[in-house]
Design an enzyme around this catalytic site. Sequence first.
Site, short mmCIF file in Angstrom:
data_model
loop_
_atom_site.label_atom_id
_atom_site.label_comp_id
_atom_site.label_asym_id
_atom_site.label_seq_id
_atom_site.Cartn_x
_atom_site.Cartn_y
_atom_site.Cartn_z
N HIS A 71 21.29 5.27 32.44
CA HIS A 71 21.93 6.58 32.33
C HIS A 71 23.22 6.45 31.55
O HIS A 71 24.01 5.54 31.81
CB HIS A 71 22.22 7.14 33.73
N ASP A 83 -7.58 3.85 6.82
CA ASP A 83 -7.90 5.19 6.33
C ASP A 83 -9.33 5.33 5.81
O ASP A 83 -9.81 6.46 5.65
CB ASP A 83 -6.93 5.58 5.21
N GLY A 98 0.80 -1.22 0.00
CA GLY A 98 0.00 0.00 0.00
C GLY A 98 0.84 1.27 0.00
O GLY A 98 2.04 1.27 -0.26
#
Length: 467
Positions: A445, A313, A41
């Site tokens: 971190h 859609d 698509g």
Amino acid sequence: MKSTYDIVVIGSGPGGYTAAIRAAQLGYQVAIIEKYATLGGTCTNVGCIPAKALLDSSEHYHQAQQQFSTHGIQVNGLSLDFTQFIKRKTQVVGQNTSGLNFLMKKNKIDVYQGVGSFINATSLRVKTADSETVLESTYYIIATGSKPSSIPGVVIDKQRIITSTEALSLSQLPKSLVIIGGGVIGVELASVYARLGTEVTIIEYTNSLIPTMDRELGKTLARSLAKLGINILVSSRVQSAVNQGDQALITYQDQAGVQQEIKSDYCMVAVGRSAYTKDLNLEAVGIETERNGKIKVNDHLQTAVPTIYAIGDVIAGPMLAHKAEDEGTFVAEVINGQKPHIKYGLIPGVVYTWPEVASVGRTEEELKQEGTTYRVGKFPYSASARARASMDTEGFVKVLSDPKYGEILGVHVIGPRAADVIAQAVVAMEYEVTDLEMGKISYAHPTYAEALKDAYLQASGQGAINI
């Protein structure tokens, strides 16, 4: 191939191929229909995937020009091979479509190329230029997607007045480009070409870029795009765009109401998309479309005919590949008698500029309009050690939460890898983890995600504790 199936899917975009694969996994005999030569698509062929390939390539080129010397990397004689730039995008698309072909074979899904149109509620005709096949099926799933829209006064000729489809495959780098529309598609392709040296102008009707997202994101993105040299005209209305042979002439009314003109090599229309349903012959089964071509469905995504479903859609909601994928899985499982769920308010939206933009939940504007009380936790990437190390300090994380219970109402990110960082916020909201709880868990971190930690802590009433 057989001509009788349990489920036939019309359209092979993200919603269609996901529905087909999930249905096959559940034991159904499945066929999928695609009118083009390749599966995938719009998203795979002329949308999400090729756009991301060009965005990444253009960002590498921009970094080589603007940042490498700061890292101690000297690049002499840097140049752009635009033909290879486009060729790599095409290769990426080919890899993805080949992967889909493999998945169809692996799951024993029959593929028919052609245009599908209903004969009745159980029969469908698949037409090509020189052949016709009739399929019989118990269930159908409509997943035919959408096509670019335009506005009055602007006729897309695919020569000088183009859509994103043509912009992804230009033969030469344009010197100038005007983009009508400052939504996701507009700002992404503006980024691509501005990084390569094209003079880019965005004309947006509303007073902000990416107007459906939190307005603070749009304002910050506008400042970032301006650094690339993009000319941004908000609160401006395009009146016409005309192909003049070697250029396009765009006439617009600026925010002061004064008529202006601008010439450009190309004018790209990016004002949204409309549902593609016209070839389905829905009248034969008694399914009516709304004015925008979309199909009405119930909570189970059934149309007026209970055995015919619609996803992606062609139904209400944001036109997002991942929304269509969720709906494809949902429908296959509903047909199977399961009870899946989709929380539409927790489907994230992403813009793949750099910095990236990502959002989930409600915006500040929506909360204010509702009269909902909320707290704001905000942390800038300029205070992030990881962002400083990578020279990606533009942007921030904003968390909106309920002051009484700590429920997270919305998370809005503009910054490095926002598209990936937002997934953690979706998990938190899906499982109703509080702002304080999200601030108390351990984060590696240094990481970009640490900015979320500090925003959560601030929203909960505590201060930031990391850099």
